[in-house]
Design an enzyme around this catalytic site. Structure first.
Site, PDB file in Angstrom:
ATOM      1  N   MET A   1      -4.371  -7.211  -6.780  1.00 27.13           N
ATOM      2  CA  MET A   1      -3.740  -8.490  -7.559  1.00 27.13           C
ATOM      3  C   MET A   1      -4.877  -9.364  -8.177  1.00 27.13           C
ATOM      4  O   MET A   1      -4.523 -10.503  -8.325  1.00 27.13           O
ATOM      5  CB  MET A   1      -2.865  -9.363  -6.588  1.00 27.13           C
ATOM      6  CG  MET A   1      -1.743  -8.456  -5.930  1.00 27.13           C
ATOM      7  SD  MET A   1      -0.760  -8.037  -7.260  1.00 27.13           S
ATOM      8  CE  MET A   1       0.473  -9.164  -7.789  1.00 27.13           C
ATOM      9  N   ARG A   2      -6.055  -8.846  -8.449  1.00 28.35           N
ATOM     10  CA  ARG A   2      -6.843  -9.380  -9.210  1.00 28.35           C
ATOM     11  C   ARG A   2      -7.556  -8.907 -10.343  1.00 28.35           C
ATOM     12  O   ARG A   2      -7.552  -7.543 -10.678  1.00 28.35           O
ATOM     13  CB  ARG A   2      -8.084  -9.808  -8.385  1.00 28.35           C
ATOM     14  CG  ARG A   2      -8.233 -10.450  -7.195  1.00 28.35           C
ATOM     15  CD  ARG A   2      -9.362 -10.634  -6.293  1.00 28.35           C
ATOM     16  NE  ARG A   2      -9.042 -11.107  -4.902  1.00 28.35           N
ATOM     17  CZ  ARG A   2      -8.890 -12.539  -4.899  1.00 28.35           C
ATOM     18  NH1 ARG A   2      -9.040 -13.248  -5.913  1.00 28.35           N
ATOM     19  NH2 ARG A   2      -8.394 -12.918  -3.594  1.00 28.35           N
TER      20      ARG A   2
ATOM     21  N   HIS B   1       1.463   0.321 -13.310  1.00 32.60           N
ATOM     22  CA  HIS B   1       1.971  -0.762 -13.712  1.00 32.60           C
ATOM     23  C   HIS B   1       3.671  -0.509 -13.788  1.00 32.60           C
ATOM     24  O   HIS B   1       3.873   0.421 -14.475  1.00 32.60           O
ATOM     25  CB  HIS B   1       1.525  -1.425 -15.055  1.00 32.60           C
ATOM     26  CG  HIS B   1       2.380  -2.849 -15.305  1.00 32.60           C
ATOM     27  ND1 HIS B   1       2.043  -4.026 -14.483  1.00 32.60           N
ATOM     28  CD2 HIS B   1       3.314  -3.184 -15.993  1.00 32.60           C
ATOM     29  CE1 HIS B   1       2.928  -4.946 -15.063  1.00 32.60           C
ATOM     30  NE2 HIS B   1       3.868  -4.256 -15.805  1.00 32.60           N
TER      31      HIS B   1
ATOM     32  N   GLY C   1       0.904  -1.326   0.105  1.00 34.23           N
ATOM     33  CA  GLY C   1       0.053  -0.060  -0.087  1.00 34.23           C
ATOM     34  C   GLY C   1       0.970   1.347  -0.139  1.00 34.23           C
ATOM     35  O   GLY C   1       0.331   2.291   0.388  1.00 34.23           O
ATOM     36  N   SER C   2       2.093   1.301  -0.455  1.00 38.63           N
ATOM     37  CA  SER C   2       2.763   2.358  -0.476  1.00 38.63           C
ATOM     38  C   SER C   2       2.457   3.649  -1.408  1.00 38.63           C
ATOM     39  O   SER C   2       2.264   4.732  -1.518  1.00 38.63           O
ATOM     40  CB  SER C   2       4.142   2.248  -0.631  1.00 38.63           C
ATOM     41  OG  SER C   2       4.636   1.747  -1.946  1.00 38.63           O
ATOM     42  N   ASN C   3       1.808   2.993  -2.525  1.00 38.62           N
ATOM     43  CA  ASN C   3       1.044   3.617  -3.661  1.00 38.62           C
ATOM     44  C   ASN C   3      -0.103   4.456  -3.026  1.00 38.62           C
ATOM     45  O   ASN C   3      -0.371   5.647  -3.189  1.00 38.62           O
ATOM     46  CB  ASN C   3       0.821   3.276  -5.029  1.00 38.62           C
ATOM     47  CG  ASN C   3       2.048   3.064  -5.893  1.00 38.62           C
ATOM     48  OD1 ASN C   3       2.342   4.124  -6.444  1.00 38.62           O
ATOM     49  ND2 ASN C   3       2.753   1.944  -6.037  1.00 38.62           N
TER      50      ASN C   3
ATOM     51  N   LYS D   1     -15.959 -15.578  -8.084  1.00 40.55           N
ATOM     52  CA  LYS D   1     -15.384 -14.047  -8.422  1.00 40.55           C
ATOM     53  C   LYS D   1     -16.633 -13.206  -8.659  1.00 40.55           C
ATOM     54  O   LYS D   1     -16.476 -12.059  -8.281  1.00 40.55           O
ATOM     55  CB  LYS D   1     -14.639 -14.350  -9.925  1.00 40.55           C
ATOM     56  CG  LYS D   1     -14.037 -13.062 -10.310  1.00 40.55           C
ATOM     57  CD  LYS D   1     -13.428 -13.226 -11.636  1.00 40.55           C
ATOM     58  CE  LYS D   1     -12.972 -11.977 -12.459  1.00 40.55           C
ATOM     59  NZ  LYS D   1     -11.416 -11.597 -12.197  1.00 40.55           N
TER      60      LYS D   1
ATOM     61  N   ASN E   1      -5.005   1.702 -13.449  1.00 36.57           N
ATOM     62  CA  ASN E   1      -4.087   0.934 -12.549  1.00 36.57           C
ATOM     63  C   ASN E   1      -2.697   1.862 -12.717  1.00 36.57           C
ATOM     64  O   ASN E   1      -2.398   2.292 -14.068  1.00 36.57           O
ATOM     65  CB  ASN E   1      -4.207  -0.324 -13.384  1.00 36.57           C
ATOM     66  CG  ASN E   1      -3.114  -1.376 -12.869  1.00 36.57           C
ATOM     67  OD1 ASN E   1      -3.015  -1.299 -11.559  1.00 36.57           O
ATOM     68  ND2 ASN E   1      -2.532  -2.129 -13.610  1.00 36.57           N
TER      69      ASN E   1
HETATM   70  C1  GRF Z   1       3.523  -1.652  -7.424  1.00 32.12           C
HETATM   71  O1  GRF Z   1       5.002  -1.825  -7.871  1.00 32.12           O
HETATM   72  C2  GRF Z   1       2.285  -1.284  -8.563  1.00 32.12           C
HETATM   73  O2  GRF Z   1       3.042  -0.600  -9.539  1.00 32.12           O
HETATM   74  C3  GRF Z   1       2.008  -2.500  -8.688  1.00 32.12           C
HETATM   75  O3  GRF Z   1       2.125  -3.175  -7.346  1.00 32.12           O
HETATM   76  C4  GRF Z   1       3.031  -2.558  -6.752  1.00 32.12           C
HETATM   77  C5  GRF Z   1       2.123  -2.189  -5.271  1.00 32.12           C
HETATM   78  O4  GRF Z   1       3.065  -1.738  -4.306  1.00 32.12           O
HETATM   79  N1  GRF Z   1       0.952  -2.551  -9.670  1.00 32.12           N
HETATM   80  P1  GRF Z   1       2.650  -0.812  -3.103  1.00 32.12           P
HETATM   81  O5  GRF Z   1       1.390  -1.748  -2.612  1.00 32.12           O
HETATM   82  O6  GRF Z   1       1.763   0.137  -3.600  1.00 32.12           O
HETATM   83  O7  GRF Z   1       3.592  -0.591  -2.410  1.00 32.12           O
END
Ligand code: GRF
Length: 188
Positions: free
Chosen positions: A88-89, A107, A12-14, A63, A105
């Site tokens: 992750m889904r 990536h 969850g750092s993003n 799902k 999203n």
């Molecule tokens: C990130 O590298 C993002 O690009 C990918 O999953 C990772 C998530 O990292 N989709 P965080 O949970 O936000 O730290």
């Protein structure tokens, strides 16, 4: 006022970087909700710190049932935009139809290169001299939706994997914060 939900499965750092940025943009948008499918995800702790509700919606059966549960929460919270941040889904076309061009999203590669779960690992193993970060709309494919922004970073000669990934993560925070600003200002 635009109402944002973040969906995350892990660290969850993003998500936290978006929550912080949203405070600056609070006259235009709010992160009102985080949804996770993983009851032990660290993103839950990060939300506590920022007093943002984090709902744990686990996949208990199929799902479509799981997505129905998520959709009903998104409707209850009157969500306008959904930002996936390490969720992750794969979301189904039925889900995505409810939010056309409103699910985004991030990536960690220069798509279309290295789609899938291990963008950093795959790019590093392929010995690229440059990799990058892509922000894109979500469609039914795996990391195939229309690109909103993309920026590259260099792999330095002596980089360990973690040097390489750290450089990429810092670029991730920057680009996802920029995306939030674009949403706030109606640029997308
Ligand atoms: C990130 O590298 C993002 O690009 C990918 O999953 C990772 C998530 O990292 N989709 P965080 O949970 O936000 O730290």
């Amino acid at each position: 006022m635009k109402r944002i939900a973040i969906m995350a499965s892990g660290n969850g750092s993003n998500a936290e970087s978006l929550i912080t940025k949203a405070q600056e943009l609070e006259t235009k948008l709010n992160v009102v909700l985080v949804i996770t499918d993983q009851p032990k995800a660290y993103v839950i702790e990060r939300c506590k710190k920022h007093y943002i509700p984090c709902l744990i919606i686990e996949k208990k059966s199929d799902k479509s049932e799981h997505e129905k549960n998520i959709l009903s929460v998104l409707k209850d919270f009157k969500i306008d935009w959904i930002l996936l941040a390490g969720y992750m889904r794969i979301l189904s076309p039925t889900f995505l139809k409810q939010y056309p061009k409103r699910v985004i999203n991030i990536h960690p590669s220069l798509l279309p290169a290295f789609p899938g779960k291990s963008g950093y690992e795959d790019a590093f193993a392929a010995n690229v001299t440059k990799s990058g970060v892509t922000i894109h709309y979500v469609d039914e494919g795996i990391d195939t939706g229309e690109i909103i922004m993309q920026e590259s970073f260099n792999r330095m000669k002596d980089d360990t994997f973690s040097d390489f990934k750290n450089r990429g993560m810092n670029l991730e925070y920057k680009l996802y914060q920029q995306t939030l600003e674009w949403i706030a200002n109606g640029k997308i």
